[in-house]
Design a protein around this motif. Structure first.
Motif, PDB file in Angstrom:
ATOM      1  N   SER A  18       0.668  -1.178   0.042  1.00 23.14           N
ATOM      2  CA  SER A  18      -0.044   0.050  -0.176  1.00 23.14           C
ATOM      3  C   SER A  18       0.899   1.087  -0.025  1.00 23.14           C
ATOM      4  O   SER A  18       1.925   1.325   0.286  1.00 23.14           O
ATOM      5  CB  SER A  18      -0.911  -0.108   1.175  1.00 23.14           C
ATOM      6  N   PRO A  19       0.241   2.317  -0.333  1.00 22.94           N
ATOM      7  CA  PRO A  19       1.231   3.453  -0.318  1.00 22.94           C
ATOM      8  C   PRO A  19       1.726   4.166   0.950  1.00 22.94           C
ATOM      9  O   PRO A  19       2.879   4.399   1.141  1.00 22.94           O
ATOM     10  CB  PRO A  19       0.054   4.677  -0.853  1.00 22.94           C
ATOM     11  N   GLU A  20       0.892   3.688   1.873  1.00 20.05           N
ATOM     12  CA  GLU A  20       1.312   4.041   3.395  1.00 20.05           C
ATOM     13  C   GLU A  20       2.547   2.956   3.832  1.00 20.05           C
ATOM     14  O   GLU A  20       3.525   3.385   4.522  1.00 20.05           O
ATOM     15  CB  GLU A  20       0.608   3.997   4.528  1.00 20.05           C
ATOM     16  N   ALA A  21       2.619   1.924   3.221  1.00 15.97           N
ATOM     17  CA  ALA A  21       3.659   0.708   3.610  1.00 15.97           C
ATOM     18  C   ALA A  21       4.759   1.146   2.730  1.00 15.97           C
ATOM     19  O   ALA A  21       5.945   1.210   3.318  1.00 15.97           O
ATOM     20  CB  ALA A  21       3.154  -0.481   3.294  1.00 15.97           C
ATOM     21  N   LEU A  22       4.541   1.884   1.583  1.00 15.92           N
ATOM     22  CA  LEU A  22       5.803   2.354   0.676  1.00 15.92           C
ATOM     23  C   LEU A  22       6.474   3.183   1.181  1.00 15.92           C
ATOM     24  O   LEU A  22       7.581   3.507   1.183  1.00 15.92           O
ATOM     25  CB  LEU A  22       5.443   2.342  -0.722  1.00 15.92           C
ATOM     26  N   ILE A  23       5.574   4.243   1.405  1.00 23.03           N
ATOM     27  CA  ILE A  23       6.261   5.599   1.795  1.00 23.03           C
ATOM     28  C   ILE A  23       6.615   5.734   3.338  1.00 23.03           C
ATOM     29  O   ILE A  23       7.705   6.390   3.449  1.00 23.03           O
ATOM     30  CB  ILE A  23       5.188   6.794   1.563  1.00 23.03           C
ATOM     31  N   TYR A  52       1.243  -2.284 -13.707  1.00 23.85           N
ATOM     32  CA  TYR A  52       0.563  -0.953 -13.834  1.00 23.85           C
ATOM     33  C   TYR A  52       0.572  -0.340 -15.105  1.00 23.85           C
ATOM     34  O   TYR A  52       1.658  -0.448 -15.723  1.00 23.85           O
ATOM     35  CB  TYR A  52       1.218   0.079 -12.769  1.00 23.85           C
ATOM     36  N   LYS A  53      -0.303   0.281 -15.553  1.00 21.93           N
ATOM     37  CA  LYS A  53      -0.517   1.031 -16.639  1.00 21.93           C
ATOM     38  C   LYS A  53      -0.250   2.780 -16.497  1.00 21.93           C
ATOM     39  O   LYS A  53      -0.802   3.088 -15.632  1.00 21.93           O
ATOM     40  CB  LYS A  53      -1.544   0.728 -17.596  1.00 21.93           C
ATOM     41  N   THR A  54       0.593   3.225 -17.257  1.00 25.49           N
ATOM     42  CA  THR A  54       0.623   4.575 -17.036  1.00 25.49           C
ATOM     43  C   THR A  54      -0.356   5.520 -17.783  1.00 25.49           C
ATOM     44  O   THR A  54      -1.266   4.753 -18.508  1.00 25.49           O
ATOM     45  CB  THR A  54       2.265   5.253 -17.637  1.00 25.49           C
ATOM     46  N   LEU A  55      -0.583   6.472 -17.796  1.00 23.31           N
ATOM     47  CA  LEU A  55      -1.754   7.384 -18.187  1.00 23.31           C
ATOM     48  C   LEU A  55      -1.592   7.226 -19.658  1.00 23.31           C
ATOM     49  O   LEU A  55      -2.705   7.273 -20.277  1.00 23.31           O
ATOM     50  CB  LEU A  55      -1.639   8.763 -17.794  1.00 23.31           C
ATOM     51  N   ASP A  56      -0.362   7.133 -20.292  1.00 23.67           N
ATOM     52  CA  ASP A  56      -0.579   6.974 -21.723  1.00 23.67           C
ATOM     53  C   ASP A  56      -0.786   5.690 -22.091  1.00 23.67           C
ATOM     54  O   ASP A  56      -0.616   5.262 -23.465  1.00 23.67           O
ATOM     55  CB  ASP A  56       0.598   7.772 -22.319  1.00 23.67           C
ATOM     56  N   GLY A  57      -0.882   4.492 -21.266  1.00 28.97           N
ATOM     57  CA  GLY A  57      -1.536   3.371 -21.485  1.00 28.97           C
ATOM     58  C   GLY A  57      -0.186   2.367 -21.937  1.00 28.97           C
ATOM     59  O   GLY A  57      -0.172   1.452 -22.042  1.00 28.97           O
ATOM     60  N   ASN A  58       0.979   2.894 -21.467  1.00 28.22           N
ATOM     61  CA  ASN A  58       2.151   1.954 -21.514  1.00 28.22           C
ATOM     62  C   ASN A  58       2.364   1.164 -20.325  1.00 28.22           C
ATOM     63  O   ASN A  58       1.895   1.647 -19.135  1.00 28.22           O
ATOM     64  CB  ASN A  58       3.589   2.630 -21.724  1.00 28.22           C
ATOM     65  N   GLU A  69       9.118   7.402  -8.102  1.00 32.35           N
ATOM     66  CA  GLU A  69       8.104   8.109  -9.267  1.00 32.35           C
ATOM     67  C   GLU A  69       6.942   7.225  -9.072  1.00 32.35           C
ATOM     68  O   GLU A  69       5.706   7.426  -8.959  1.00 32.35           O
ATOM     69  CB  GLU A  69       8.440   7.841 -10.570  1.00 32.35           C
ATOM     70  N   PHE A  70       7.089   5.775  -8.601  1.00 30.51           N
ATOM     71  CA  PHE A  70       6.107   4.771  -8.327  1.00 30.51           C
ATOM     72  C   PHE A  70       5.154   5.341  -7.310  1.00 30.51           C
ATOM     73  O   PHE A  70       3.940   5.308  -7.222  1.00 30.51           O
ATOM     74  CB  PHE A  70       6.608   3.423  -8.179  1.00 30.51           C
ATOM     75  N   LYS A  71       5.861   5.661  -6.197  1.00 30.51           N
ATOM     76  CA  LYS A  71       5.103   6.024  -4.973  1.00 30.51           C
ATOM     77  C   LYS A  71       4.261   7.412  -5.394  1.00 30.51           C
ATOM     78  O   LYS A  71       3.071   7.175  -4.881  1.00 30.51           O
ATOM     79  CB  LYS A  71       6.036   6.341  -3.926  1.00 30.51           C
ATOM     80  N   GLN A  72       4.696   8.209  -6.210  1.00 30.79           N
ATOM     81  CA  GLN A  72       3.950   9.482  -6.436  1.00 30.79           C
ATOM     82  C   GLN A  72       2.932   8.903  -7.339  1.00 30.79           C
ATOM     83  O   GLN A  72       1.780   9.657  -7.051  1.00 30.79           O
ATOM     84  CB  GLN A  72       5.103  10.466  -6.934  1.00 30.79           C
ATOM     85  N   MET A  73       3.084   8.101  -8.121  1.00 33.79           N
ATOM     86  CA  MET A  73       2.026   7.717  -9.080  1.00 33.79           C
ATOM     87  C   MET A  73       0.760   7.036  -8.322  1.00 33.79           C
ATOM     88  O   MET A  73      -0.372   7.180  -8.542  1.00 33.79           O
ATOM     89  CB  MET A  73       2.426   7.018 -10.326  1.00 33.79           C
ATOM     90  N   GLY A  77      -3.129   8.238  -7.800  1.00 34.49           N
ATOM     91  CA  GLY A  77      -4.163   7.486  -8.225  1.00 34.49           C
ATOM     92  C   GLY A  77      -3.979   6.305  -9.287  1.00 34.49           C
ATOM     93  O   GLY A  77      -5.015   5.637  -9.823  1.00 34.49           O
ATOM     94  N   LEU A  78      -2.697   6.096  -9.522  1.00 37.46           N
ATOM     95  CA  LEU A  78      -2.440   4.830 -10.401  1.00 37.46           C
ATOM     96  C   LEU A  78      -2.988   3.717  -9.743  1.00 37.46           C
ATOM     97  O   LEU A  78      -2.662   3.304  -8.341  1.00 37.46           O
ATOM     98  CB  LEU A  78      -1.035   4.695 -10.545  1.00 37.46           C
ATOM     99  N   ARG A  79      -3.874   2.932 -10.442  1.00 35.76           N
ATOM    100  CA  ARG A  79      -4.359   1.634  -9.991  1.00 35.76           C
ATOM    101  C   ARG A  79      -4.350   0.661 -11.227  1.00 35.76           C
ATOM    102  O   ARG A  79      -4.499   1.206 -12.497  1.00 35.76           O
ATOM    103  CB  ARG A  79      -5.835   1.692  -9.538  1.00 35.76           C
ATOM    104  N   HIS A  80      -4.478  -0.483 -10.946  1.00 37.03           N
ATOM    105  CA  HIS A  80      -4.630  -1.611 -11.977  1.00 37.03           C
ATOM    106  C   HIS A  80      -6.286  -1.319 -12.399  1.00 37.03           C
ATOM    107  O   HIS A  80      -6.860  -0.971 -11.840  1.00 37.03           O
ATOM    108  CB  HIS A  80      -4.475  -3.121 -11.156  1.00 37.03           C
ATOM    109  N   LYS A  81      -6.164  -2.019 -13.769  1.00 35.14           N
ATOM    110  CA  LYS A  81      -7.448  -1.961 -14.444  1.00 35.14           C
ATOM    111  C   LYS A  81      -7.740  -3.189 -15.044  1.00 35.14           C
ATOM    112  O   LYS A  81      -6.659  -4.192 -15.531  1.00 35.14           O
ATOM    113  CB  LYS A  81      -7.413  -0.900 -15.605  1.00 35.14           C
TER     114      LYS A  81
END
Length: 144
Positions: A18-23, A52-58, A69-73, A77-81
């Motif tokens: 989770s973000p709190e565990a990472l950060i 994870y997919k970036t906002l541009d789909g990569n 960068e991953f933590k900030q993403m 709101g970066l989530r799996h789809k």
């Protein structure tokens, strides 16, 4: 109530944290809930490595050079789809596990309750179906 890991040099499964565990190295039942959401995702992708997919789909390929960068993403709101791979009720549970605010995430008790509701609903529907076999035999008996 949770606990903190002081030694940041301990290797951890970053994609499942989770973000709190990472950060903040803060772990609790709610960080376990986040990881449970990842497990649901893994079921949906048949055990493949979560990407994870970036906002541009990569695909976002995690490396030691882009962990910050991953933590900030994740915070942004970066989530799996899944796009409908899991049944909607499981996908809903999965996404609820990934709320940024820990208090907004369900508890395991909430998840069990939700799964039991789904099970009861299925049983209710199953029991409401007409028993065609019995109706046929009663019709057959009335003819003879």
């Amino acid at each position: 109530m949770g606990y903190t890991i002081d030694n940041a040099k301990i290797q951890r499964p970053i994609l499942w944290l989770s973000p709190e565990a990472l950060i903040n190295n803060m772990f609790s039942n709610k960080s376990d809930i986040w990881s449970f959401g990842i497990v649901l995702y893994e079921i949906g992708i048949y055990g493949d490595t979560p990407l994870y997919k970036t906002l541009d789909g990569n695909d976002f390929i995690l490396s030691k050079d882009n962990i910050a960068e991953f933590k900030q993403m994740l915070i942004n709101g970066l989530r799996h789809k899944l796009n409908g791979i899991l049944p909607k009720y499981l996908e809903s549970i999965m996404y609820s596990c990934w709320k940024l605010k820990t208090r907004a995430r369900p508890s395991f008790k909430d998840i069990i309750h939700e799964l039991n509701l789904k099970k009861m609903k299925k049983l209710s529907i199953k029991n409401k179906r007409p028993n065609i076999k019995n109706k046929r035999s009663s019709i057959k008996n009335n003819i003879h």
